[in-house]
Each structure stands twice: as structure tokens, then as C-alpha cells.
Enzyme design. Structure first.
Site, short mmCIF file in Angstrom:
data_model
loop_
_atom_site.label_atom_id
_atom_site.label_comp_id
_atom_site.label_asym_id
_atom_site.label_seq_id
_atom_site.Cartn_x
_atom_site.Cartn_y
_atom_site.Cartn_z
N ASP A 109 59.48 25.28 5.58
CA ASP A 109 59.28 24.00 4.91
C ASP A 109 58.08 23.30 5.55
O ASP A 109 58.07 23.04 6.76
CB ASP A 109 60.55 23.15 5.06
CG ASP A 109 60.52 21.89 4.22
OD1 ASP A 109 61.52 21.59 3.58
OD2 ASP A 109 59.48 21.19 4.23
N ASP A 199 56.93 23.07 -1.42
CA ASP A 199 56.54 23.33 -0.03
C ASP A 199 57.57 24.11 0.77
O ASP A 199 57.52 24.13 1.98
CB ASP A 199 56.21 22.00 0.68
CG ASP A 199 57.45 21.27 1.18
OD1 ASP A 199 58.51 21.39 0.55
OD2 ASP A 199 57.34 20.61 2.22
N GLU A 200 58.52 24.72 0.10
CA GLU A 200 59.50 25.48 0.88
C GLU A 200 59.86 26.80 0.22
O GLU A 200 59.76 26.95 -1.00
CB GLU A 200 60.76 24.64 1.15
CG GLU A 200 61.50 24.25 -0.07
CD GLU A 200 62.73 23.42 0.23
OE1 GLU A 200 63.49 23.74 1.14
OE2 GLU A 200 62.93 22.44 -0.52
P1 TTP Z 1 59.92 17.63 1.72
O1 TTP Z 1 59.72 18.97 2.28
O2 TTP Z 1 61.31 17.19 1.49
O3 TTP Z 1 59.28 16.52 2.62
P2 TTP Z 1 57.95 16.58 3.45
O4 TTP Z 1 57.33 17.92 3.39
O5 TTP Z 1 57.09 15.46 3.01
O6 TTP Z 1 58.44 16.26 4.90
P3 TTP Z 1 59.31 17.20 5.89
O7 TTP Z 1 59.56 18.48 5.18
O8 TTP Z 1 58.46 17.36 7.09
O9 TTP Z 1 60.55 16.43 6.15
O10 TTP Z 1 59.13 17.51 0.36
C1 TTP Z 1 57.89 18.16 0.13
C2 TTP Z 1 57.02 17.29 -0.73
O11 TTP Z 1 57.67 17.03 -1.96
C3 TTP Z 1 56.75 15.94 -0.12
O12 TTP Z 1 55.66 15.97 0.78
C4 TTP Z 1 56.51 15.11 -1.31
C5 TTP Z 1 57.37 15.71 -2.38
N1 TTP Z 1 58.61 14.93 -2.52
C6 TTP Z 1 58.66 13.95 -3.48
O13 TTP Z 1 57.72 13.77 -4.24
N2 TTP Z 1 59.79 13.20 -3.56
C7 TTP Z 1 60.85 13.39 -2.74
O14 TTP Z 1 61.86 12.68 -2.83
C8 TTP Z 1 60.78 14.38 -1.74
C9 TTP Z 1 61.94 14.59 -0.80
C10 TTP Z 1 59.64 15.12 -1.67
MG MG Z 2 58.45 19.65 3.72
#
Ligand code: TTP
Ligand code: MG
Length: 665
Positions: A109, A199-200
Site C-alpha cells: 500500500d 495504490d494497493e
Molecule cells: P489509502 O491507501 O487509503 O491512503 P493513502 O495512500 O493516502 O495513505 P496511507 O496508505 O499511507 O495510509 O488511499 C490511497 C489513495 O486513495 C489516497 O492517497 C487518496 C485516495 N483516497 C480517496 O480519494 N478517498 C479516501 O477516502 C481514501 C481512503 C483514499
Molecule cells: Mg496508501
């Protein structure tokens, strides 16, 4: 919450605060004590319709908990709990047989993905607390998270938490581009990689490690370094024996870290013992509260309360809970399969309107959009569900089932209109239609698929859909969901909505009137949660959505609205894995991917239809695999892979069968 008494009024307040804090309270980098932050958030939302709706839902949930506790008290009356516990111990030892420690599953992720991409393109942001989005934040830098700022949070609340917060607009094409790059890297480690969101991803690196003589930890390290080298972005990873554990582990050393949960039974059980139940994919705010009400806060508590869980299997899903306690889940990594789709739908969000003609216009638009998507993606269905959201944020559904296949806009619109009829007058801010009890018209092996369809018709598909579909027999559509996961719409439990954070309507109106750009919408459905519905920019056209609305719906009636949920707010930046076009959210992406896929399928079908022999048909089918469309299954998974994978540890036998050859017991 006490496990013995109904919740007290003061606890109701606490739970409301918790509820208002939104879905992303478990995000990495947030302050440990959220009390003050939750208070600020609650104060900032007070007085809005959203707040009132959350209050009502919280109250409903409190009442539901009271009922559950009464049921529990009845269930345990006169029962020898010791005996049941012994039975559960036996069951637990049986479940142990399912434990497979031979596979190395990785969940990766990206760290603060959108934020770090922004940082890459604007180094001045380094060290600053900033959020990405407009109206609603898509994500926040780790510096901002310290103040409680996070994904899905309305900008105005974020600013209350940290007035100096910098807000950066979203650049979806950049996220898409980088998402594509990382997925290419991940796929090298596992061609069956499951891309769970922008992103995962999940990978089974067992084979790769064997082939390259690599230690799994080293392999993950190298993979993460490759991501840094190629994108200058960091990624965190979890390495474990199954997907659930890998997912939980990837947060352990976030940001820019990795964690290997040892492939050892005792280490896993120890790890689970202390793990908050909320960390389990599929357990959101509602299930967390329900479980807490019977005394389950950690996965270790599951064991303590195993007898009650047994007696209340229907409410809590005993096998899922026991497996979770043991840290047993599916280790099958594979792309999402088309046949897993349960529904196809469209919905549109708008400024609240009450004029009947205007509402019907919206409904017609939705019907048109849905019909077009059904045709382009090759789905027909037998149950139509109408969804509408009042300006008070309450959401209702009404449904009607048919004994024929529904294919046209006219049928959708007429049914929607009928279902709406007993409900007037209405003041709505969302309307949607969804089709369930689906039949896949692209299925080739039953002689009724799209290829056959085109062969027999030889002309425009739209003209002949209905006739073809009417010949179909009923298929087996048994739903294998445990009926527990709150991301799945549940008419019986209207407050089990997917985790969302709705925006204050006054605020959305403000943003809409002051900005030309559409609202950046909120929480992305988690990779573990199947996306259900998605609110769209104000006045956005209807979008086709794919989700898991409950199938068990009867025809519309005068019964009081039973099904209340809330729409999810949507993220920005999901690239189509086929053509790389970015989409604002998963639902849009799902719809588009289908369209992209069906373009290929239709092309193949048309090409095949012009060949008139059965052998040519066979060839056509094989040939599809090699074409861009042939890779489609893997690609399709990239958006829908977030399907309820954890259930595979239990009910998803299909997945397990398919993954069997990869396991070495
Ligand atoms: P995440 O992987 O949940 O969040 P992140 O990568 O920003 O942070 P981390 O993993 O380090 O906790 O989500 C990936 C991307 O998806 C995030 O950068 C933006 C988008 N996203 C949204 O648009 N809305 C949301 O509610 C979430 C959770 C993510
Ligand atoms: Mg992330």
C-alpha cells in the site's frame, strides 16, 4: 461498552462522537488520542442535516444493540455455556486444519499516495501539513494526520482541526500514471496479482521467491526499493500467510516500512489476540459497535465470547469470527472474476429537488445510463431496485422482481416510476436504479453468451436483447455472503451502511456554487470493502455503479421505508487498467472498465459471428485470451478485486478451488 447492560445515554453520546469521526479513524499516522479531535469534528458538524442523520442512525444502532443484548440474554438463559465452549474449542481445532502456512502473501500500500505524488511534483510541500482534494479531502500528508486531518474529511472540518492546513488540488492523471507504473512492478512478482485499489495490491510471492532463490523478506525489500527507484514514492508492505494478515500487517510499519508476521501458528494467534476488531477488513464502525456491545473489542475477545457467538451465529457469523480469532483467511490471490458480479446500477446526486417532473427527469437519465451500460457490458437482470435519498440524508430502496429479463431503458424507467408512485411528495438529493439477479450475456460456454447472441441476431444488439433474454432459464444466484459485513447493503439493518463520511449539505452547496470544478468526493472504498454506491459531484450525470445491493428484495409496497443507508462519497483518481483513462471513483471506473472490456468482447463476438463454424467459435474463444481483451480478467480485477476476499477463508469455495494448485500443504 458494557457487555451486560444496554447502553447508557452518555455512551450514546460517545458513540455519536465516534460515528461523526468518520470512517478513516484507523489510518496510519493519526494521533493516538482522538478525543479532542472528535469533539472538534462534532462541533463543526452540529446543526447540519448530516449531523441530524448521523444522530438518528446512532440512535437506531443503539436500539438495535439493545435488541441484540436482549436476544443474547434470552439465548443464554438456562444454557450450559461451558458445554458450548467445549463445542467451540472442538470447532476451533477443526478450523486449524484450514491453516496454510506455506504461502507468502504480500499486501502493498503506497504511503499517502496522492499526497506524496503532489510532493513529488511540488517539493515546497515537504514537511508541511497538507491535504489533497477539493471540498472533501482525498488524503492528507502524515504531518497533517497528526492533527486528525484525513481522507474523506470535509475541508472545512480539516481547517478547524488545523487552520494552517495547505490544500492542494487533485491531479488524477498523475496518480493514474504512477498507479500504472507500480502495478506493472507488482505484476512481475505475481502475474496473478490482485490490484485492490489505485495504490494497493496483493501478491503471492512464493513462486517468485523459489524461482529467484530469494528470501521473502528480501524479496519484499527489493520490490519496495524498485518502487522507490522507479517512482520516487514509498510503499509499505505486509508479508504474512494469508491476505487478511498481510493487509493488517502492511499498516504495522507505515509509512515506508514492512512487517512480516511470522509464518508460525503461535505468533499469528498472539498477534491476533491484541488486534482491535476494527482492524479486520469488513469490520467498520457499525460492526465494531455491535461487537463491542457483547464485549468483543479485540480478536482475542472472540475466544472469550465464543459461546455467545455460537448462540448468536446469525447476528455475528460464528465461523468468520472464529477464523478471524485464529488468523485464518484466504491465501488465494487472483484477479476479480466477472461472474462474481451481483449487480449493476446507476445513480445521480443533485441539489435537493421536490418537483415531480424534475425528479422523473433525473430518474429517466439514470435509466438511460443504466440501460446503455447494461447493453455495452452485457448484463441483464430480473430485479430492479430504486434507491432515493431524501434531503435529510435518509436513503430508501424499493424493489420489484420480474420473471423476465430486464433489458431496456423503458422498463427501468417505468418500474422506477411505479416504485416511486406511493412515495410522493418527496424532496430528493439522489436517485438511482440497480439491477440484480444478473445474467451474464458475455458468458460463452452456455451457448447463450454475447457471441451466440450476435450470431443469431446478426444485427443491432439493442433491437433483439429482450427477445433473446426471455429465453433464459433462471440461474442459481445463491448469495454466499455471511450476511455480516457492513459494506453489503442489508435491508434488515439499514444502518449498516458502508463506512462513509458525508459532507454537510450546506457546505457542498457552498462549494458547488463557488467552484466550477466538481467536488472532490470522499472516502475511497477500502480495498477490503466492496464498493457499493457513490455520491457524485453535484449535478453530475448518472453514473453506472457496481455493487452488492441486497438481492432479497420483493416488490414495492406500502410498507414503511425499511432500507436506509447512506451513499458513499467517492475518491478521485482511479485509472482504467485497460486504457489508463483516470476516473473519479471506483464506480465510474467499474462502469468504464466494463465498457472497455465489452468493446473487446463485442469486437471478438462480431468477428466470431462472421465465422460460421463451431470450430471457429472455439478458436475465437481461445483467441480472445491472447488479445488485449484476453488479459481482461486480470485487468478487470484491478478495480473489483476489492470484492469480499476475506470471505474466501470461509465460504468462497470457488476461489479456493481455483487456488488449490498453488498451495502446498
Ligand atoms: P489509502 O491507501 O487509503 O491512503 P493513502 O495512500 O493516502 O495513505 P496511507 O496508505 O499511507 O495510509 O488511499 C490511497 C489513495 O486513495 C489516497 O492517497 C487518496 C485516495 N483516497 C480517496 O480519494 N478517498 C479516501 O477516502 C481514501 C481512503 C483514499
Ligand atoms: Mg496508501
Amino acid at each position: 461498552m458494557s457487555s451486560n447492560h444496554p447502553p447508557e445515554p452518555s455512551q450514546e453520546t460517545t458513540s455519536l462522537l465516534h460515528r461523526l469521526a468518520g470512517p478513516s479513524t484507523t489510518k496510519a499516522g493519526l494521533a493516538k488520542d482522538q478525543t479532542e479531535i472528535n469533539r472538534i469534528i462534532a462541533d463543526a458538524s452540529k446543526g447540519s442535516k448530516f449531523y441530524e442523520n448521523e444522530k438518528r442512525k446512532d440512535k437506531d444502532l443503539t436500539q438495535r444493540i439493545e435488541r441484540i443484548l436482549r436476544q443474547r440474554d434470552d439465548a443464554v438463559k438456562g444454557v450450559d455455556l461451558g458445554k458450548i465452549e467445549a463445542k467451540m474449542d472442538h470447532l476451533l481445532s477443526e478450523l486449524e486444519i484450514e491453516r496454510d502456512l506455506t504461502q507468502y502473501i504480500v499486501h502493498v500500500d503506497m504511503d499517502a499516495f496522492y499526497a506524496n505524488v503532489e510532493l513529488l511534483d511540488n517539493p515546497d510541500l515537504a514537511g508541511k501539513a497538507f491535504g489533497v482534494g477539493r471540498g472533501v479531502l482525498s488524503t492528507a500528508s502524515y504531518e497533517a494526520r497528526k492533527y486528525g486531518v484525513r481522507s474523506g474529511m470535509p475541508e472545512y472540518i480539516a481547517k478547524k482541526l488545523y487552520p494552517d492546513l495547505v490544500i492542494v488540488p487533485i491531479h488524477m492523471s498523475r496518480y493514474s500514471e504512477l498507479s500504472k507504473t507500480i502495478m506493472i512492478i507488482f505484476r512481475e512478482y505475481d502475474p496473478n496479482m490482485l490490484s485492490a485499489s489505485v495504490d494497493e495490491a496483493y501478491m503471492n510471492i512464493t513462486q517468485y521467491c523459489q524461482d529467484h532463490g530469494l528470501d521473502p523478506d528480501e524479496c519484499v525489500q527489493t520490490m519496495r526499493q524498485r518502487v522507490v527507484d522507479e517512482t520516487k514514492l514509498t510503499v509499505s508492505a505486509g508479508l504474512a500467510a494469508n491476505k487478511m494478515l498481510a493487509k493488517v500487517s502492511s499498516c504495522c510499519n507505515k509509512p515506508n516500512g514492512q512487517y512480516h508476521l511470522p509464518h508460525d501458528r503461535d505468533a499469528i494467534v498472539d498477534f491476533m489476540r491484541e488486534l482491535s476488531i476494527r482492524k479486520i477488513p469488513g469490520v467498520g464502525r457499525v460492526n465494531e459497535r455491535l461487537l463491542e456491545s457483547i464485549g468483543i473489542k479485540t480478536c482475542g475477545d472472540i475466544y472469550t465470547h465464543r459461546a455467545v457467538l455460537c448462540l448468536m451465529d446469525k447476528q455475528f457469523g460464528l465461523h468468520f469470527m472464529l477464523r478471524t480469532h485464529l488468523g485464518i483467511a484466504s491465501n488465494v490471490v487472483q484477479p476479480w472474476l466477472r461472474e462474481e458480479r451481483k449487480s449493476i446500477g446507476a445513480e445521480t446526486t443533485f441539489h435537493a429537488i421536490s418537483e415531480k417532473t424534475k425528479i422523473l427527469e433525473k430518474l429517466e437519465g439514470v435509466a438511460e445510463e443504466l440501460a446503455a451500460d447494461m447493453e455495452s457490458s452485457g448484463w441483464v437482470g430480473k430485479t430492479i431496485t430504486l434507491k432515493f435519498k431524501l434531503d435529510t440524508y435518509q436513503v430508501f430502496t424499493r424493489a420489484k422482481s420480474f420473471d423476465r429479463w430486464i433489458t431496456t431503458k423503458e422498463e427501468l424507467f417505468a418500474t422506477g416510476k411505479d416504485l416511486l408512485q406511493p412515495e410522493w411528495p418527496l424532496r430528493l438529493r439522489l436517485i438511482g436504479l440497480r439491477l440484480t439477479k444478473l445474467k451474464d450475456m458475455r458468458k460463452k460456454d452456455d451457448g447463450q453468451g454475447i457471441k451466440r447472441f450476435f450470431e443469431s441476431v446478426g444485427g443491432s444488439p439493442s433491437k433483439r436483447h429482450k427477445k433473446e433474454h426471455h429465453r433464459e432459464e433462471d440461474a442459481d444466484y445463491d448469495d454466499v455472503m455471511p450476511g455480516y459485513h457492513e459494506h453489503q447493503y442489508d435491508a434488515e439493518h439499514p444502518d449498516d451502511e458502508p463506512d462513509i463520511w458525508e459532507v454537510d449539505p450546506e457546505y457542498t452547496e457552498y462549494v458547488a456554487s463557488t467552484s466550477k470544478a466538481p467536488l472532490s468526493t470522499g472516502p475511497r472504498p477500502s480495498s477490503s470493502a466492496r464498493p457499493s454506491s457513490s455520491s457524485k459531484p453535484i449535478s453530475a450525470p448518472a453514473r453506472v455503479t457496481v455493487g452488492d445491493w441486497q438481492d432479497q428484495i420483493s416488490s414495492a409496497s406500502s410498507r414503511p421505508p425499511a432500507s436506509v443507508t447512506s451513499s458513499t462519497t467517492a475518491p478521485a483518481g482511479f485509472p482504467c487498467p485497460l486504457c489508463t483513462r483516470p476516473f473519479a471513483d471506483n464506480d465510474e471506473l467499474n462502469a468504464h472498465v466494463d465498457w472497455c472490456l465489452s468493446r473487446e468482447a463485442i469486437r471478438a463476438a462480431q468477428a466470431g459471428a462472421s465465422d460460421d463454424t463451431a470450430s471457429n467459435r472455439g478458436k475465437g474463444k481461445e483467441g480472445t485470451k491472447g488479445t488485449p481483451g484476453g488479459d481482461v480478467r486480470a485487468k478487470e480485477a484491478s478495480n473489483d478485486g476489492r470484492k469480499e476476499w476475506w470471505k474466501a477463508g470461509g465460504g468462497d469455495r470457488k476461489c479456493q478451488e481455483k487456488g488449490k494448485n498453488r498451495r502446498k500443504r
